[in-house]
Structures are given as structure tokens and as C-alpha cells.
Enzyme design. Structure first.
Site, short mmCIF file in Angstrom:
data_model
loop_
_atom_site.label_atom_id
_atom_site.label_comp_id
_atom_site.label_asym_id
_atom_site.label_seq_id
_atom_site.Cartn_x
_atom_site.Cartn_y
_atom_site.Cartn_z
N LYS A 561 67.41 73.17 -2.49
CA LYS A 561 66.33 73.99 -1.91
C LYS A 561 66.59 74.04 -0.42
O LYS A 561 67.47 73.33 0.08
CB LYS A 561 64.96 73.36 -2.19
CG LYS A 561 64.89 71.86 -1.85
CD LYS A 561 63.56 71.23 -2.25
CE LYS A 561 63.44 70.88 -3.70
NZ LYS A 561 62.38 71.56 -4.41
N LYS A 567 60.03 68.86 2.45
CA LYS A 567 60.62 68.79 1.11
C LYS A 567 61.26 67.42 0.87
O LYS A 567 61.62 67.07 -0.25
CB LYS A 567 61.63 69.91 0.92
CG LYS A 567 60.99 71.32 0.91
CD LYS A 567 62.05 72.41 0.80
CE LYS A 567 61.51 73.82 0.98
NZ LYS A 567 60.79 74.33 -0.19
N THR A 669 59.49 76.76 -7.21
CA THR A 669 59.89 77.52 -8.39
C THR A 669 61.17 76.91 -8.97
O THR A 669 61.42 77.03 -10.17
CB THR A 669 60.10 79.01 -8.08
OG1 THR A 669 60.84 79.12 -6.86
CG2 THR A 669 58.77 79.73 -7.93
N LYS A 673 62.66 76.04 -12.95
CA LYS A 673 63.99 76.38 -13.48
C LYS A 673 64.64 75.16 -14.13
O LYS A 673 65.21 75.24 -15.22
CB LYS A 673 64.89 76.93 -12.36
CG LYS A 673 64.38 78.26 -11.80
CD LYS A 673 65.02 78.64 -10.47
CE LYS A 673 64.20 79.77 -9.83
NZ LYS A 673 64.57 80.03 -8.42
C1 F55 Z 1 60.32 83.21 5.09
C2 F55 Z 1 60.07 83.71 6.34
C3 F55 Z 1 59.00 83.25 7.05
CL1 F55 Z 1 58.70 83.87 8.62
C4 F55 Z 1 58.16 82.29 6.54
C5 F55 Z 1 58.40 81.79 5.29
C6 F55 Z 1 59.48 82.27 4.56
C7 F55 Z 1 59.76 81.73 3.21
O1 F55 Z 1 60.87 81.92 2.73
N1 F55 Z 1 58.81 81.05 2.58
C8 F55 Z 1 58.93 80.55 1.32
O2 F55 Z 1 59.98 80.62 0.69
N2 F55 Z 1 57.85 80.00 0.79
C9 F55 Z 1 57.87 79.48 -0.56
O3 F55 Z 1 57.37 80.47 -1.46
C10 F55 Z 1 57.56 80.10 -2.81
C11 F55 Z 1 57.10 81.23 -3.67
O4 F55 Z 1 55.72 81.34 -3.66
C12 F55 Z 1 56.83 78.79 -3.11
O5 F55 Z 1 57.16 78.41 -4.42
C13 F55 Z 1 57.22 77.70 -2.14
O6 F55 Z 1 56.42 76.56 -2.33
C14 F55 Z 1 57.06 78.21 -0.71
O7 F55 Z 1 57.52 77.25 0.22
#
Ligand code: F55
Length: 820
Positions: A561, A567, A669, A673
Site C-alpha cells: 500500500k 498505515k 480495499t 482483495k
Molecule cells: C489523493 C490525493 C489527495 Cl490530494 C488526497 C488523497 C488522495 C488519495 O489517494 N486518497 C486515498 O487513496 N484515500 C483512500 O481511499 C480509499 C478508497 O475509499 C480508502 O479505502 C482508503 O482508506 C483511503 O485512504
């Protein structure tokens, strides 16, 4: 022109054949007439392109049919706005979803070409950072599968997420060039172009007597040009469109300047326009805060909304029906400026009244939140917005005034609450809060797991929630079982079909039929054999890429991840060191052989995350070369984690590490998987892990550590990491060996700062959770030592994870939010 004929009367091409011989000859035809090469000189990449073109033809018929159907039925359309789509490779997905895997394989092999070889040459479309972008890709596939007319809107970045290389164990970022060989999947749509403006001023027309109108006169303009990629659902039922915008200059070259001899200056504007969509921002939690990022956000929001409104007016007389016929889902706050842009388009361009436009806007938009980390909540300085989007800033003020008046007058909210719901953060430099804008402009706000949604109500959105108590709802994330079971794990898929038939292919929840096989020793053996073969495949990948040999009979313990302190890769590494110490001090004990795999990228500016990667590599070097370990423990950091690597690692995992500090991972997620592919999870009660425990049963998952409530309490009351560390001999030894340079003899203080963070504040509860984690790992060892018990649990994980299919998630969005 014949396009005024009825759809049924239009001349159509003959349907494409699925006969392997005919497809083989079509591949040769594409090779010759589209690529301009004959079989003799064709390179593997040419075969790939020719094959994709032939597969694509088979999708196009269904694509047009889907578009016509939505139009004819006046169906509601769903628009998924996302700055990220982390798709990975497309070819296998497409071939398998249209049911031509055997036929294409045969067609190619009759030409002496191996499908697997050319499939491996397809570049990953890495237009995303991590979970948020990958979720968007799973949702696109599921929306096509469950037959929802949907469009994804995003940016066609020339460079996706950087490639990660290791230099002496440090992450080095290299540019990614997925378009280098062209992109046979996409269709350039020059006719679907829109102007997007920036800067300039706002003119007011009318006044006291006439209704007031505002006209934005941008100082700069660029063209947004559409590129469409078809997205096929399972069994080809429906094909939707992923529409990605590319920025183009209005004038490709300034002729006057060029003729005057300023050859560079003549291209300046053009380069500036194109730089808008050149690169994906590589941060996955801390918003970049640069002007270019805001420009990207507005550029794709404005182009998408213009496109949506144009399509609506093609079919309906006005915008009163918009909420009934259109749902726009905002993937986090990155497209939140769309709320203000929708208001501008409706009021300034189409002449609606503010109140009417507001009703339509709110009825159309909904917003998904993906994080509660305070540093991740987007906000833009007022002066920047004022300069770049002056009309939008006015609209934000108007929305804010209405909301705050309502809150104070009707809901009697006090100053403190008013401050927290305001669109403007007044603490320090004034900033516009994009989360509040997305919330106030939407009729639905959802979290991505039950726990996360509860925390949204209690923390960041507490006051907005009390103002609008019906808006927040939960939609627990899911993953597409096509990519994350059928394609990445063909061995397991065959075994499952043999055991329980094919029903689960169309409905993942039918996997529950597998439950009774958990007690069947013969089945468990076959299940274990599939796992072993997947581990051999990963072992070969690692041998080939890194020259490291690992034993497939050892437990494969995997944490993959983005690298983040929350994390807690560091918790895993500290425990690895503790285990290393134990193995050396107690050689007489029966240690379970393990390989600890890590992979993931760090944001280029995230210092501690990069240090954690270096620590993993430093620890790996020492442990892997210590003869005292006798091969019982190996550590492997696999470089350049991406979707394609995940497709190899996920099916090969025995143990899945989901160990975030409770309350900090919105959902996760990857956790889903792994469990679906028959791994045991070691995890905290965080994000969707909580619901996974409910589904697989507490006896089939290893849960440890503090709860979200306990973490909040410890932080509020202050916990004492130093006392905890002193109370745990294993932990103190591991920490002091890292801090003192045992793993970094070339720079003994390299990790001192990282370890100091644990001693001094331990914000992420690494020390606080260490003993619980180490004990949980020994519990895992005990289960592993009884293979019957191990495989009974892992079979039950596969059997009970069907609920986490993104088809279920999308159906919930469709019925509860989109009403589509
Ligand atoms: C990307 C750009 C900005 Cl500016 C902020 C956050 C992100 C990003 O990639 N966030 C992200 O991946 N968040 C994740 O989303 C997943 C889907 O909902 C969650 O499973 C996970 O917990 C969360 O960290």
C-alpha cells in the site's frame, strides 16, 4: 447526411465475428493496414496494438448500443468525477469481460504469439495514487456490470504516477510514460471540446430594476479536449465511457511573435496550456496546495459540467429535470469547485435565478469523503481563488451567506458552530474549505466504511451533520471480483468453479456456497496447492526482478500500500526486528519460516515515508545476509508497486497486513482483495476491517490493538510511550537497535529521528500497539503450524468475502443516492 434517420434504420457494420480464425486474420489486417508492418518485422508491441484494435472492435458495437439505449429510455445518467482513475492494464479485463479469452488466445497462438507475453507488455494506466483512484476504476467496471449508464470524468495525464526505483535502498522517482507507444484504447473526440477560463474579472450587468447578471471575463483560456475509453462490464452487458480531458492551447503558436523572431515566446502560451494536464500530483494525503493543482481541479470540473449540461439540453428542454436525470458523484473534494462552477453555468450562462440554480445543484451533486486526516482536508487561500476564479469566489461567498444565516437564524447555532460550518476558515490566512463546500452543495455525503462514516459524524463534519442530519450515509467500499479474483487468480477461479459451479461469476455473494468445503480435507489440499503455485509465481517475479530467492513453502506475509505513518509499515518493521532478535536468541525454538514482503510508493516530499522505505531495505540487507537466521526470516521490499504487481502479490499472500492506527484508515480495499484470495488478515479494528470481521467471523481473522475510541482517548489524555517502551523488553531492544545504527552502519543516526518520534509522542501508537501486535503474530504462527486449521480459515475468508464486491457497493449508491 444520414444521421437524421431513425436509429433502427441506420446502416450498421456487420457484427464482428468471435471465430478465432477470423480474428487471427483481422489481427494481421490491423498489423498491415493500421500499423504498417508485416508479420516478419512486427515487434511484440505491434502485436499487442493489433490485438487491442481487434478486441476494441468487439466492444464498440456494444458501446454504441449502450449509448442509444440510455437515450431511448430517457435513463438517468451517473457522472463519476474523479481526478484519479488507477486502472492498470485494460486488455485482459476487456477480453475476459466480453468472454473471448479462449478465442483470442487461440487466434494469437495460430499466429505464433503468446497472449500472456503481449499482455505483459501493456503499460499500466496509473492515473491515480492509491485506494481512491483504484476505487474509481473498480466502480467504473461495476457500473457497466450492473447496467448503469455512467460516465467517468477525469484528466488524461501524460505522465501517471512516477516509477519508483531503488538507489542504495532509497526511493528515487522517475517519470512514467504510459503513452509512449500510443494508446489504442482511446478515441480522440475533437468535436467534444470546451473552453475553460482562468483569472480576469467579473462584470455586472443590470442592477436595481433589471435582474442582475454577472459575466466572467477570463484573462486566460484553454481548450479541454475529450479522449474516450470504453469500459466493458462483466459479460459485455454494457459499455460505459471514461472521458478524460486533455488541455490544448487555443492558439498552438503565436504567429506574430514567431514572425518577429521570438520563437520561444511564440510557444510559451501553448506550453503553459499543455502543462495543465501533463502530470498527476503524487501525494495521496497531503494536498499539493500549488496553483497548478487548483487549475487542474477547475479545468476538469468545468469541462465535465459543460459536457454534462450540453448532453442534458440535447434531450430535455431545460434544467428543471437535471436532478431527476443526472447524478454527479464527487470523488473526494478534488472536484468540489464543480459546485460553484455549476452555479455559474446555470446562473450566468443559462440565466437561472440563484435560488432555482441552488436547488438544482444540490439535487444533482453528492460527495464521497475518503479521509478524516486533518492535513488531508483540502482548502485554498482566498486570495488565490479570488485571482484565479473571481466569479467562483463570489458564488462561494453567496452560498456561505445563505448557509450561515440559516444556521444562525433558524437553527440558532452559536459562534463556535458557525465558525466550523463556514466555507471560509478564518483561523490565520483565510481559506476556502472544499469539504464544507462539497457538503453544503450536495444532497448526500457518504463515508466509505461504517466506522469511517460514524467518525465523520462525530469529528470533521459534526456541526454540518447537526445542521443537515439526513445527509451523511455510509457506502462501504468494494472491489471488482473480475480483476481481483477471476483475472489475477485463474487457478483459484477454476477450483471454485469445480467446487460450487459458476453462479459466483455473476454474483460474488454466491461464494458462500464454498463455506462447507472448509471442512473438506480434500478441498483444502487443492486450495493450498493453488496458493502454492501463486507463491511460486511471486517467488519467480522476485527472483527475476531483484535476484532474491525466497522459499514458497514459507509463510508469505505481505504489506502493500502507499507508505504512510498511519498505515504503520514501521510497526511491521519494528516487529520484524524483534522477531529477528528472538530467532537469534532462541535458535532452539520452532520458528515458523516467513517472508515479509513490503511494497509501496512514498509521496516524493514525505520525508518520513521515504525513510521508512530505506529502513525496510536496510533491515532486509542485514537479516537476509545473517547466517544465524538460517533462512527462517526474509525481508523483501519489492520496487515500483503498481496495479500489475498487486495482481501478482495479492493471490500469493498467506497473511495480509492491515494494521493502521485505528480511526485513521477510512476503509482500505487491499484488505478485501487479500481476504477474497484466501489470505488470513492480521489487522486492527479500523476502516472496513471491522465489517470484514463481521462477515468472515471473528475466529477467521486476527484482530489486535487499540480501538478508535481508545486511540482518541489516549491522544486526548496523553499517553506515555516511554513508559510503555520501558515495560516491553522486546520493543526496547528492537527500537534501540534501529536507533543506534545496527541496520545502518554507514550512517548510525539515520533512523534516530524516526525512533525519537515513537519515544516522544507516538502519535500513531506504534509503541502502544506493539505488544498486542507481536502477540497476534505469534497467534498467527500457531494457526499456521496447524495447516488444517489455517486452510479452513482461509477457505472461509474466500467464501464469505463476496459481500465486498463493488457490484454491491454500486447497487447501494444506485438505489440510495442516485436513484438510478
Ligand atoms: C489523493 C490525493 C489527495 Cl490530494 C488526497 C488523497 C488522495 C488519495 O489517494 N486518497 C486515498 O487513496 N484515500 C483512500 O481511499 C480509499 C478508497 O475509499 C480508502 O479505502 C482508503 O482508506 C483511503 O485512504
Amino acid at each position: 447526411m444520414i444521421n437524421n434517420l431513425n436509429a433502427a434504420d441506420l446502416p450498421r457494420p456487420a457484427p464482428r465475428s468471435s471465430n478465432p480464425e477470423i480474428m487471427a486474420s483481422e489481427i494481421i489486417e490491423r498489423l498491415t493496414y493500421r500499423i504498417g508492418k508485416d508479420v516478419k518485422v512486427a515487434k511484440p508491441h505491434d502485436w499487442l496494438t493489433a490485438t487491442i484494435l481487434v478486441v476494441r472492435d468487439r466492444i464498440i458495437d456494444k458501446w454504441m448500443e449502450s449509448t442509444r439505449k440510455a437515450y431511448a429510455n430517457n435513463s438517468k445518467r451517473v457522472y463519476y468525477l474523479s481526478l484519479e482513475f488507477l486502472i492498470g492494464r485494460l486488455m485482459r479485463d476487456a477480453i475476459s469481460n466480453i468472454g473471448l479469452m479462449h478465442e483470442i488466445r487461440d487466434a494469437l497462438s495460430s499466429l505464433g504469439v503468446d497472449l500472456d507475453v503481449i499482455a505483459g507488455l501493456e503499460p499500466d494506466a496509473a492515473l491515480g495514487n492509491g485506494g481512491l483512484g483504484r476505487l474509481a476504476a473498480c466502480f467504473m467496471e461495476s457500473m457497466a456490470t450492473v447496467d448503469i449508464p455512467a460516465y467517468g470524468y477525469g484528466i488524461r495525464y501524460v505522465h501517471g504516477l512516477f516509477r519508483q526505483q531503488m538507489a542504495d535502498g532509497w526511493q528515487v522517482e522517475l517519470p512514467e510514460t504510459w503513452l509512449a507507444h500510443g494508446n489504442p484504447w482511446e478515441f480522440e473526440r475533437r468535436e467534444s471540446s470546451y473552453e475553460v477560463g482562468f483569472g480576469g474579472s467579473v462584470e455586472t450587468i443590470g442592477g436595481y430594476e433589471d435582474p442582475q447578471r454577472f459575466v466572467w471575463k477570463p484573462a486566460e483560456r484553454v481548450i479541454a479536449m475529450a479522449y474516450d475509453t470504453p469500459v466493458v462490464g462483466w459479460r459485455g452487458t454494457r459499455v460505459n465511457t471514461l472521458r478524460l480531458w486533455s488541455a490544448q492551447p487555443i492558439d498552438p503558436i503565436l504567429l506574430a511573435a514567431f514572425n518577429a523572431g521570438d520563437h520561444i515566446g511564440a510557444l510559451r502560451e501553448s506550453n503553459k496550456a499543455e502543462s495543465l494536464t501533463r502530470v498527476l500530483y503524487p501525494a495521496d494525503a497531503t494536498p499539493a496546495g500549488q496553483e497548478l493543482r487548483l487549475r487542474q481541479e477547475f479545468f476538469f470540473s468545468s469541462a465535465s459540467l459543460q459536457d454534462i449540461l450540453r448532453r442534458h439540453l440535447q434531450q430535455y428542454p431545460d434544467f428543471t429535470s437535471l436532478p431527476e436525470k443526472v447524478s454527479i458523484q464527487l470523488n473526494d473534494t478534488h472536484p468540489a469547485i464543480s459546485i460553484a462552477e455549476m452555479m455559474r453555468l446555470l446562473c450566468d450562462v443559462h440565466g437561472l435565478e440563484f435560488e432555482e440554480a441552488w436547488k438544482i445543484t444540490q439535487g444533482t451533486f453528492s460527495y464521497t469523503n475518503h479521509t478524516l486526516l486533518p492535513e488531508a482536508l483540502e482548502s485554498w487561500p482566498v486570495p488565490l481563488l479570488e485571482r484565479l476564479l473571481p466569479r467562483h469566489m463570489q458564488i462561494v461567498y453567496a452560498i456561505n451567506a445563505n448557509t450561515l444565516v440559516y444556521a444562525r437564524k433558524e437553527k440558532k447555532m452559536a459562534d463556535q458552530q458557525i465558525r466550523s460550518i463556514s466555507l471560509i476558515d478564518e483561523g490565520g490566512e483565510r481559506r476556502v474549505r472544499m469539504g464544507n463546500l462539497a457538503f453544503i452543495g450536495s444532497h448526500s455525503i457518504n463515508g466509505v466504511s461504517a466506522l469511517h462514516t460514524d467518525l465523520m459524524k462525530e469529528t470533521v463534519f459534526a456541526d454540518l451533520h447537526s445542521l443537515y442530519p439526513d445527509r451523511i450515509n455510509n457506502k462501504t467500499n468494494g472491489i471488482t471480483p473480475r480483476r481481483w479474483l477471476m483475472q489475477c487468480n485463474p487457478g483459484l477461479t477454476s477450483l471454485l468453479r469445480e467446487a460450487i459451479g459458476d453462479d459466483f461469476l455473476d454474483d460474488a455473494e454466491k461464494l458462500t456456497a464454498l463455506d462447507r468445503f472448509a471442512d473438506d480435507a480434500g478441498f483444502r489440499e487443492k486450495f493450498a496447492e493453488v496458493k502454492r503455485l501463486n507463491k511460486v509465481r511471486l517467488a519467480n517475479t522476485v527472483a527475476q526482478r531483484m535476484g532474491i530467492r525466497v522459499d514458497p513453502s514459507a509463510m508469505f506475509d505481505i504489506q502493500i500500500k502507499r507508505i504512510h505513518e498511519y498505515k504503520r509499515q514501521l510497526l511491521n518493521l519494528v516487529e520484524t526486528v524483534a522477531l529477528y532478535d528472538q530467532i537469534r536468541s532462541h535458535p532452539e525454538l520452532d520458528w515458523v519460516p516467513r517472508v515479509k514482503f513490503f511494497a509501496g510508493k512514498a509521496a516524493p516530499s514525505y520525508h518520513n515515508a521515504k525513510l521508512i522505505i530505506k529502513l525496510a531495505n536496510d533491515i532486509a540487507r542485514v537479516i537476509n545476509n545473517d547466517p544465524a537466521v538460517r533462512g527462517l526470516l526474509k525481508v523483501v521490499f519489492v520496487p515500483n508497486y503498481n496495479v500489475s504487481l498487486a495482481e501478482i502479490m495479492v493471490p500469493a499472500a498467506d497473511l495480509s497486513e492491515q494494521i493502521s492506527t485505528a480511526g485513521m484508515e477510512a476503509s482500505g480495499t487491499g484488505n478485501m482483495k487479500f481476504a477474497l484470495n484466501g489470505a488470513l488478515t492480521i489487522g486492527t479494528l479500523d476502516g472496513a476491517n471491522v465489517e470484514m470481521r463481521d462477515h468472515v467471523g471473528a475466529e477467521n481473522i486476527v484482530i489486535f490493538g487499540m480501538t478508535a475510541d481508545e486511540v482518541a482517548k489516549a491522544r486526548a489524555e496523553g499517553h506515555n510511550p516511554r513508559a510503555i517502551i520501558e515495560g516491553s523488553a522486546e520493543l526496547s531492544q528492537a527500537l534501540s537497535s534501529i536507533a543506534s545504527g545496527v541496520f545502518s552502519p554507514d550512517d548510525r543516526s539515520r533512523f534516530a529521528g524516526l525512533i525519537d518520534g515513537i519515544y516522544n509522542s507516538d502519535w500513531f501508537m506504534v509503541a502502544a500497539d506493539f505488544d498486542a501486535y507481536a502477540n497476534a503474530q505469534r497467534e498467527v504462527d500457531a494457526i499456521w503450524s496447524d495447516p488444517d486449521s489455517w486452510y479452513a480459515k482461509t477457505v472461509r475468508n474466500t467464501a464469505r468475502m463476496g459481500w465486498f464486491s463493488s457490484d454491491r457497493t454500486i447497487r447501494q449508491y444506485a438505489t440510495e443516492i442516485w436513484r438510478a
